[in-house]
Design an enzyme around this catalytic site. Structure first.
Site, PDB file in Angstrom:
ATOM      1  CG  ASP A 173     -14.491  -7.502  20.717  1.00 27.09           C
ATOM      2  OD1 ASP A 173     -15.364  -6.508  20.983  1.00 27.09           O
ATOM      3  OD2 ASP A 173     -13.576  -7.762  19.831  1.00 27.09           O
TER       4      ASP A 173
ATOM      5  CE1 TYR B 246     -19.497   2.007  10.999  1.00 30.08           C
ATOM      6  CE2 TYR B 246     -20.312   4.425  10.819  1.00 30.08           C
ATOM      7  CZ  TYR B 246     -20.009   3.033  11.613  1.00 30.08           C
ATOM      8  OH  TYR B 246     -20.291   3.176  12.971  1.00 30.08           O
TER       9      TYR B 246
ATOM     10  CE  LYS C 164      -5.032  15.487  15.862  1.00 27.69           C
ATOM     11  NZ  LYS C 164      -5.050  16.031  14.802  1.00 27.69           N
TER      12      LYS C 164
ATOM     13  NE  ARG D 217     -24.200  12.310  10.285  1.00 20.76           N
ATOM     14  CZ  ARG D 217     -23.140  11.629   9.853  1.00 20.76           C
ATOM     15  NH1 ARG D 217     -21.959  11.190  10.409  1.00 20.76           N
ATOM     16  NH2 ARG D 217     -23.276  11.392   8.499  1.00 20.76           N
TER      17      ARG D 217
HETATM   18  P1  NAD Z   1     -15.439  -0.262  18.858  1.00 22.47           P
HETATM   19  O1  NAD Z   1     -14.685  -0.458  17.456  1.00 22.47           O
HETATM   20  O2  NAD Z   1     -14.809   0.098  20.210  1.00 22.47           O
HETATM   21  O3  NAD Z   1     -16.302  -1.846  18.886  1.00 22.47           O
HETATM   22  C1  NAD Z   1     -16.740  -2.493  17.988  1.00 22.47           C
HETATM   23  C2  NAD Z   1     -16.140  -3.953  18.519  1.00 22.47           C
HETATM   24  O4  NAD Z   1     -16.208  -4.866  17.890  1.00 22.47           O
HETATM   25  C3  NAD Z   1     -14.471  -3.816  18.841  1.00 22.47           C
HETATM   26  O5  NAD Z   1     -14.167  -4.209  19.940  1.00 22.47           O
HETATM   27  C4  NAD Z   1     -13.777  -4.783  17.820  1.00 22.47           C
HETATM   28  O6  NAD Z   1     -12.821  -5.861  18.046  1.00 22.47           O
HETATM   29  C5  NAD Z   1     -15.323  -5.780  17.720  1.00 22.47           C
HETATM   30  N1  NAD Z   1     -15.293  -6.550  16.276  1.00 22.47           N
HETATM   31  C6  NAD Z   1     -14.912  -6.237  15.085  1.00 22.47           C
HETATM   32  N2  NAD Z   1     -14.758  -7.178  14.116  1.00 22.47           N
HETATM   33  C7  NAD Z   1     -15.271  -8.273  15.030  1.00 22.47           C
HETATM   34  C8  NAD Z   1     -15.428  -9.686  14.620  1.00 22.47           C
HETATM   35  N3  NAD Z   1     -15.123 -10.006  13.266  1.00 22.47           N
HETATM   36  N4  NAD Z   1     -15.834 -10.277  15.474  1.00 22.47           N
HETATM   37  C9  NAD Z   1     -15.782 -10.128  16.919  1.00 22.47           C
HETATM   38  N5  NAD Z   1     -15.691  -8.780  17.215  1.00 22.47           N
HETATM   39  C10 NAD Z   1     -15.327  -7.810  16.301  1.00 22.47           C
HETATM   40  O7  NAD Z   1     -16.710   0.823  18.320  1.00 22.47           O
HETATM   41  P2  NAD Z   1     -17.458   1.531  19.507  1.00 22.47           P
HETATM   42  O8  NAD Z   1     -17.220   2.803  19.208  1.00 22.47           O
HETATM   43  O9  NAD Z   1     -17.636   0.812  20.885  1.00 22.47           O
HETATM   44  O10 NAD Z   1     -19.025   1.090  18.557  1.00 22.47           O
HETATM   45  C11 NAD Z   1     -19.892  -0.025  18.758  1.00 22.47           C
HETATM   46  C12 NAD Z   1     -21.010  -0.028  17.824  1.00 22.47           C
HETATM   47  O11 NAD Z   1     -21.420   1.254  17.767  1.00 22.47           O
HETATM   48  C13 NAD Z   1     -20.455  -0.236  16.424  1.00 22.47           C
HETATM   49  O12 NAD Z   1     -21.297  -1.132  15.784  1.00 22.47           O
HETATM   50  C14 NAD Z   1     -20.283   1.077  15.887  1.00 22.47           C
HETATM   51  O13 NAD Z   1     -20.917   1.023  14.350  1.00 22.47           O
HETATM   52  C15 NAD Z   1     -21.489   1.793  16.520  1.00 22.47           C
HETATM   53  N6  NAD Z   1     -21.585   3.354  16.543  1.00 22.47           N
HETATM   54  C16 NAD Z   1     -20.537   4.000  17.319  1.00 22.47           C
HETATM   55  C17 NAD Z   1     -20.574   5.182  17.130  1.00 22.47           C
HETATM   56  C18 NAD Z   1     -19.517   6.024  17.937  1.00 22.47           C
HETATM   57  O14 NAD Z   1     -19.313   7.082  18.042  1.00 22.47           O
HETATM   58  N7  NAD Z   1     -18.565   5.212  18.739  1.00 22.47           N
HETATM   59  C19 NAD Z   1     -21.278   6.006  16.464  1.00 22.47           C
HETATM   60  C20 NAD Z   1     -22.244   5.210  15.770  1.00 22.47           C
HETATM   61  C21 NAD Z   1     -22.424   3.986  15.749  1.00 22.47           C
END
Ligand code: NAD
Length: 332
Positions: free
Chosen positions: A32, A151, A202, A296
């Protein structure tokens, strides 16, 4: 011992997933761009590599030889305040697409046996999500494509990328579309937090008899899945032969105001909700209220048919655990 790599394991879902994989006896490497804010690294992995996955050289190092599975959760993402204002569109698309382009290529090079990719419900077309009572998020409704955010477009592109590598290079992939995952040890402040965390914060911060703001008219609908059930659904999918894309979410749909009321009830305080929208919102914040689609909900028929398991935890149970954790953070 199964060897796995969790990309984005310094984040919310990746941290929980890595912890579960480690507890199940896997050797876990995380990569990460940042450390995990809430988990000790020893708790969730054997190796934590700080790496920017936009850099192909970094991805070459991170995806080592001899690993069985890669879970790709790294993305430049955030809550509505980050992905729906338009201000971060270029970064969101560029950063996440680069990560996926690098990862899929390296997984083929290193003969990774199976790769999981986390897509999002944000890739579903806006026109099927205008009716808050009756949104259509069936997997087959994805095309003709019309996501309401960049996104979502990047997620759709990357889904196609993983499937193209499956067809042309025999990369064994699993692709799931997450719908609003929530729980403790996730972002709860700063603009990247999701609705359950925002409402919990909140409610925790507002004094007895006070009020807090809810963005929009509060009538937009969503469903929220507790992170442990998300992780369970991912692992079951990895064990199955079904490649996806498939929804992973809850089908307990609530309005945003109902979610806010739930957080208030759990806080055991008397708090009023103040919906802020339209011109009032623009005057106060200087941009249009980032409400997202009107409705949704996760359609879980395909997951249940193909994988034979269903998520079942009531929203309120997960909200109690989330509120309790956020309340502790607020009071620290
Ligand atoms: P999060 O932001 O907590 O985790 C994503 C991680 O990716 C972060 O720790 C961030 O530091 C890391 N990251 C970003 N850019 C980076 C880079 N250049 N190099 C290395 N690491 C990098 O988000 P999350 O909620 O844990 O989501 C995880 C995945 O699930 C994501 O792909 C997100 O799009 C997908 N997702 C999440 C949700 C949700 O509700 N949380 C819903 C739909 C999809």
């Amino acid at each position: 011992m199964k060897k796995v790599i969790v990309l984005g394991g310094g984040g919310f879902i990746g941290g929980h997933l890595a912890k579960r994989l480690k507890n199940e006896g896997c050797y876990v490497r995380i990569a990460d761009i940042k450390n995990h804010e809430y988990f000790d690294h020893q708790e969730i992995c054997h190796e934590f590599i700080l790496a920017d996955l936009r850099d192909p050289k970094a991805v070459e190092l991170v995806i080592g030889e001899g690993y069985d599975e890669v879970y790709q959760l790294a993305a430049d993402m955030g809550g509505a305040g980050y992905i729906f204002t338009g201000d971060n569109d270029a970064n969101v698309m560029h950063n996440s697409a680069l990560i996926n382009l690098n990862v899929v290529h390296e997984c083929v090079k290193k003969n990774i046996k199976k790769v999981f990719y986390s897509s999002s419900a944000c890739m579903y077309p806006e026109h099927n999500q205008l009716d808050p009572e009756n949104p259509n998020c069936e997997e087959s409704s994805a095309y003709p494509a019309n996501p309401d955010s960049e996104y979502g477009w990047e997620k759709l592109f990357s889904e196609r990328l993983y499937f193209a590598f499956n067809r042309n290079y025999k990369l064994d992939v699993r692709v799931a579309r997450f719908h609003n995952i929530f729980g403790p040890q996730g972002t709860w402040m700063g603009g990247k937090e999701k609705a359950p965390a925002a409402m919990s914060r909140k409610a925790a911060e507002t004094p007895e008899g006070g009020s807090f703001e809810v963005w929009g008219d509060g009538l937009q609908t969503r469903s929220f899945l507790y992170v442990d059930e998300c992780v369970e659904a991912v692992l079951r999918m990895m064990e199955s032969d079904f490649l996806g894309p498939v929804n992973i979410g809850s089908d307990e749909m609530v309005t945003i105001n109902q979610l806010a009321e739930m957080a208030i009830r759990i806080s055991d305080k008397n708090i009023a909700i103040k919906n802020i929208t339209g011109d009032e919102f623009i005057q106060k914040y200087g941009f249009k209220c980032p409400e997202g689609v009107r409705g949704r909900n996760s359609d879980n028929k395909l997951y249940e048919n193909k994988i034979g398991w269903r998520v079942s935890e009531p929203l309120e149970k997960g909200m109690i655990k989330t509120f309790t954790w956020i309340n502790e953070q607020v009071n620290k």
